[in-house]
Design an enzyme around this catalytic site. Structure first.
Site, PDB file in Angstrom:
ATOM      1  N   CYS A 189      -5.803  -8.768   6.348  1.00 36.39           N
ATOM      2  CA  CYS A 189      -5.132  -9.256   5.146  1.00 36.39           C
ATOM      3  C   CYS A 189      -5.500 -10.685   4.794  1.00 36.39           C
ATOM      4  O   CYS A 189      -6.025 -10.956   3.712  1.00 36.39           O
ATOM      5  CB  CYS A 189      -3.615  -9.190   5.337  1.00 36.39           C
ATOM      6  SG  CYS A 189      -2.974  -7.599   5.862  1.00 36.39           S
TER       7      CYS A 189
ATOM      8  N   HIS B 196       0.754 -14.459   1.855  1.00 37.12           N
ATOM      9  CA  HIS B 196       0.100 -14.408   3.172  1.00 37.12           C
ATOM     10  C   HIS B 196      -1.061 -15.397   3.314  1.00 37.12           C
ATOM     11  O   HIS B 196      -2.022 -15.137   4.028  1.00 37.12           O
ATOM     12  CB  HIS B 196      -0.380 -12.980   3.484  1.00 37.12           C
ATOM     13  CG  HIS B 196      -0.397 -12.692   4.960  1.00 37.12           C
ATOM     14  ND1 HIS B 196      -1.034 -11.603   5.507  1.00 37.12           N
ATOM     15  CD2 HIS B 196       0.146 -13.371   6.003  1.00 37.12           C
ATOM     16  CE1 HIS B 196      -0.882 -11.607   6.812  1.00 37.12           C
ATOM     17  NE2 HIS B 196      -0.167 -12.671   7.140  1.00 37.12           N
TER      18      HIS B 196
END
Length: 617
Positions: free
Chosen positions: A75, A131
């Site tokens: 990610c 993130h």
């Protein structure tokens, strides 16, 4: 006399306003829909029959299916590459993911895609997952070019209570701008994000260009107590054709993601924005299959899973759609990397990037000179730590008048169906895990692996059986397809079948020389062997050496990973059980350089949290 002056001023204001509106109207709206942990085999247009994705498929068939689109294996690295147009080795983001209690973020010296677009007059919205750091507020979306954010800062959360478990800690992770969104408790995350996205579209002034980064929580797993969270009334009634319980729940979550895509297309159409919009859909990395990350994706027939450098970890499901394409409804077999989107989208917005050449990607350069700070984009005369934060002024982020990007502008090629000459894609170099992979033309070099190689196999399910036949009529009757038909667009049943066949990967039935990347480097001809079954390193020693030399050039200009040990002061229990920007409240420095401290081992414990008297601690 006064009245004449006022009349003249009014005329000037009118002309300037009209000119500004016309200027902005030339810039397309940009919608980037990023699915989290979506597998190659999880979309209908790649050959899976069990899970139908009619809205996603309808857009793909009317756009350009990017058959050789590459992402990073995890990610955080992929999102860093998307936002900067640079490989993660340039920003220190190449190793694993960013933890919630880790005192770092995407380096502040980097200029991000929304910052470029903001300077062009775009209104920028992030809906969903970030993130890329929240240690201090200046790392968070509203300080990195976005005008609004509803979503979460860490890597995953529960889709109903919106809390995130990490390394035995637990806290709420759902924000409306900078404030915790307690009021959304109990609402399904995909629904929350879709409602926000459609509302932003519905109240947007179409004369101003919009950039929406729709960064879904789906298809990432949730917390261990509810790994694949979906509404139970749907879980008990849908996808009875799928025998595996976890895969069936995964299918429901994907169905809701597909409906979200349809709702966004509908909102754009109703607001008369769709005719001037670019829609990109992609995953951020390969899918975690067979229980990896407590999830149930499928990358069949590609080898590997999320976190790995095999095709199943880095070859991403993706397409791009726009009415501007002169030959829509096609499959592109040209190599493309996620870093390409920054210069490509800026080009679509009439902003050409002045990109500096890099010696590690130049076939005509044999550069054995030692690496200097200039190779990282810093001032070699500055004695401060090279990971320092530069001033926020955009001019301070220019490197000798141009930008050192790894991404390439392929907008003209997409619009006009032209070939472009991309030969090299760096999948990653991870100095901590000791693995690396590089694509050069048809060849792929792989060395090293992760998790002791347990993710190196080919995992199903294949879902290719005739009992789960692909329903073309479901695509044609989807909300998205109905809207496209009103625009005199959309694919015919024959075109759908043809495009689906073109974008379905078929592996050779023969197994060749096996590869053990922990014992030595492997070489694959991906054009002939997309499933990486035949290691041809011994038969092609010159090619192997050439790719090793190319990889070495990247290594010489690679930043060390920026990972830091977890800071106990970031534990949500100290902040009313909310993940927060703890560095601001403790007056900690903006940028903390790594000093070789031991990092947390990468295991499934990263997702752990335990219950104690009704409280998760």
């Amino acid at each position: 006399m006064v009245s004449n002056i006022w009349a003249a001023l009014i005329c000037v204001v009118f002309v300037v306003t009209r000119a500004a509106a016309t200027y902005n109207q030339k810039r397309p709206h940009i919608i980037y829909i990023l699915a989290d942990d979506l597998g190659w085999n999880d979309v209908g247009y790649h050959g899976s029959n069990a899970i139908q994705t009619p809205n996603i498929d309808a857009l793909a068939y009317d756009g350009i299916i990017l058959d050789k689109f590459y992402v990073n294996p995890l990610c955080t690295p992929s999102r860093a590459a998307l936002m900067t147009g640079k490989y993660p080795i340039r920003t220190g983001m190449q190793h694993f993911v960013l933890y919630g209690a880790e005192p770092r973020g995407l380096p502040l010296r980097e200029r991000l895609l929304p910052e470029y677009l903001r300077d062009l007059g775009y209104v920028n919205h992030l809906v969903g997952k970030w993130h890329l750091g929240h240690y201090k507020r200046k790392y968070t979306p509203l300080y990195r070019g976005f005008h609004s954010h509803l979503g979460f800062w860490t890597g995953r959360h529960d889709f109903f209570d919106h809390t995130a478990c990490e390394n035995g800690t637990w806290g709420l992770d759902m924000r409306r701008e900078m404030e915790p969104a307690y009021d959304l408790h109990g609402e399904y995350t995909t629904d929350v994000l879709t409602r926000r996205a459609t509302a932003l579209i519905q109240r947007h002034d179409p004369s101003k260009p919009m950039f929406m980064y729709m960064s879904h929580a789906a298809m990432h797993s949730g917390n261990p107590y509810n790994p694949i969270p979906v509404p139970e009334n749907l879980a008990g009634t849908m996808f009875s054709n799928i025998p595996d319980y976890h895969r069936r729940r995964y299918a429901v979550a994907l169905h809701l993601l597909d409906q979200s895509v349809g709702a966004m297309v509908e909102a754009l159409s109703e607001r008369k924005m769709l005719e001037n919009t670019i829609i990109i859909f992609s995953t951020d990395n390969g899918g975690p299959a067979a229980g990896f990350n407590i999830n149930a994706a499928s990358n069949w027939p590609l080898r590997g899973v999320k976190s790995t450098l095999w095709e199943g970890g880095v070859r991403g499901a993706a397409f791009v759609w726009s009415p501007m394409f002169k030959n829509p409804g096609r499959v592109s077999n040209q190599l493309m990397d996620i870093t390409y989107w920054l210069p490509t989208l800026l080009s679509a917005a009439n902003k050409k990037m002045d990109v500096c050449p890099r010696s590690d990607e130049d076939d005509d350069v044999d550069d054995d000179s030692p690496v200097t700070e200039d190779d990282y984009g810093y001032d070699s005369n500055d004695n401060n730590d090279r990971r320092r934060s530069l001033p926020a002024d955009s001019n301070s982020r220019k490197i000798r008048g141009c930008s050192k990007l790894d991404g390439r502008d392929v907008w003209d090629a997409l619009v006009n169906d032209k070939p472009y000459n991309t030969t090299t894609i760096l999948h990653n170099i991870d100095q901590i895990d000791g693995n690396a992979a590089l694509r050069y033309g048809k060849w792929k070099y792989v060395n090293g692996t992760v998790f002791r190689g347990i993710g190196d196999a080919i995992f199903g399910p294949s879902e290719r059986g005739p009992e789960n036949g692909y329903n073309v009529s479901l695509v044609l009757s989807s909300k998205t397809s109905q809207i496209l038909q009103k625009m005199n667009r959309g694919a015919s049943p024959e075109k759908i079948r043809s495009l689906r066949q073109q974008s379905t990967v078929v592996c050779s039935s023969r197994n060749g020389t096996t590869c053990n990347p922990n014992k030595g480097p492997c070489l694959f001809n991906i054009d002939e062997d997309p499933c990486e079954r035949n290691n041809v390193a011994e038969a092609n020693p010159a090619v192997l050496r050439d790719l090793e030399n190319r990889l070495a050039k990247f290594q010489r200009t690679s930043m060390p990973p920026g990972n830091l040990p977890l800071d106990e002061r970031g534990n949500p229990e100290h902040w009313n059980y909310v993940w927060t920007n703890f560095g601001d409240y403790l007056n900690l420095p903006d940028d903390i350089p790594p000093r070789g401290e031991p990092l947390l081992p990468v295991t499934e414990a990263v997702f752990a949290c335990s219950r104690n008297g009704g409280r998760v601690i």
